[in-house]
Design an enzyme around this catalytic site. Structure first.
Site, short mmCIF file in Angstrom:
data_model
loop_
_atom_site.label_atom_id
_atom_site.label_comp_id
_atom_site.label_asym_id
_atom_site.label_seq_id
_atom_site.Cartn_x
_atom_site.Cartn_y
_atom_site.Cartn_z
N ASP A 96 0.80 -0.84 -0.05
CA ASP A 96 0.27 0.09 -0.31
C ASP A 96 1.08 1.23 -0.47
OD1 ASP A 96 -2.18 1.36 0.50
OD2 ASP A 96 -1.18 2.06 2.55
N ASP A 147 -0.43 5.04 1.34
CA ASP A 147 -0.16 5.86 2.19
C ASP A 147 -0.23 5.46 4.05
OD1 ASP A 147 -0.58 8.74 1.40
OD2 ASP A 147 -2.20 7.73 0.09
N ASP A 157 -2.02 -0.78 6.06
CA ASP A 157 -1.97 -0.10 7.24
C ASP A 157 -3.67 -0.22 8.12
OD1 ASP A 157 -2.01 3.49 6.91
OD2 ASP A 157 -2.16 1.99 5.36
#
Length: 219
Positions: free
Chosen positions: A8, A10, A165
């Site tokens: 991923d 961000d 995250d």
């Protein structure tokens, strides 16, 4: 055999959530929406802009959501000028490339943001496959972005490891069948494991990660 690492963006490549929070707060203050840490964690992190603005501004038409989304992303790009890769990321990418392990990016962010952030982080050109929100019909938490990345990499899910995250990202990775690490830039290890994470790391130096990598390349 490990053939790919899928990231991923961000909150995973970089701890960019504080900048996103600030951008949302600036853009939505005109609507009287207060973007607190709790609002960011519960209604924003990891979700598509379509879902975010529908949740935060349900009284406005879709066209206004799209306008606010474009404004928010432009504001983020203006603010995100001093980004640093998460600790250990560059070493991990070097390690993977030295072993001919492919590297991919899967993000709900738009292409303009991805290009801006990868350039700012010094990572432009390092990902063999880059899946942004424009390239799939459904973003995370749907597994389609990860399934698309696996298809383009030419590998099976069991041949890759994902790094996420957010709850939506972790659910997408696990639904696609990927062994997945939760990167703890926003959630706790317990929260990550509750949504399916196979492991949790604070940085890419964490021994828990390297034990898995060493086992997978030795298999």
């Amino acid at each position: 055999m490990l053939k790919a690492l899928i990231f991923d963006m961000d909150g995973t490549l970089v701890h960019s959530d504080p900048v996103h929070l600030e951008a949302f707060a600036e853009v939505l203050k005109a609507e009287g929406v207060d973007i607190t840490e709790e609002v960011y964690r519960s209604q924003i992190i990891g979700r598509t802009n379509e879902a975010i603005f529908a949740s935060l501004l349900p009284h406005l038409p879709v066209e206004r959501h799209e306008t606010y989304a474009d404004e928010k992303e432009a504001t983020f790009r203006r603010m995100a000028s001093d980004l640093k890769p998460l600790d250990g990321l560059l070493e991990l990418l070097d390690w993977a490339e030295a072993r001919h392990i492919q590297i991919a990016l899967v993000t709900n962010a738009p292409r303009l943001n991805a290009d801006h952030m990868l350039e700012a982080l010094g990572l432009a050109g390092r990902f063999k496959v880059e899946i942004t929100i424009e390239e799939v019909e459904r973003g995370k938490p749907d597994p389609l972005p990860y399934l698309t990345a696996l298809e383009r990499l030419g590998i099976r899910a069991e041949e890759a490891i994902a790094f996420e995250d957010s709850p939506s990202g972790m659910r997408a990775a696990k639904a696609a069948g990927l062994f997945s690490f939760g990167v703890l830039t926003g959630l706790t290890a317990g929260e990550m494991r509750e949504i399916g994470a196979d492991g949790a790391i604070v940085t890419f130096h964490d021994r828990a990660l390297w034990e898995i990598l060493e086992h997978r390349i030795a298999s």
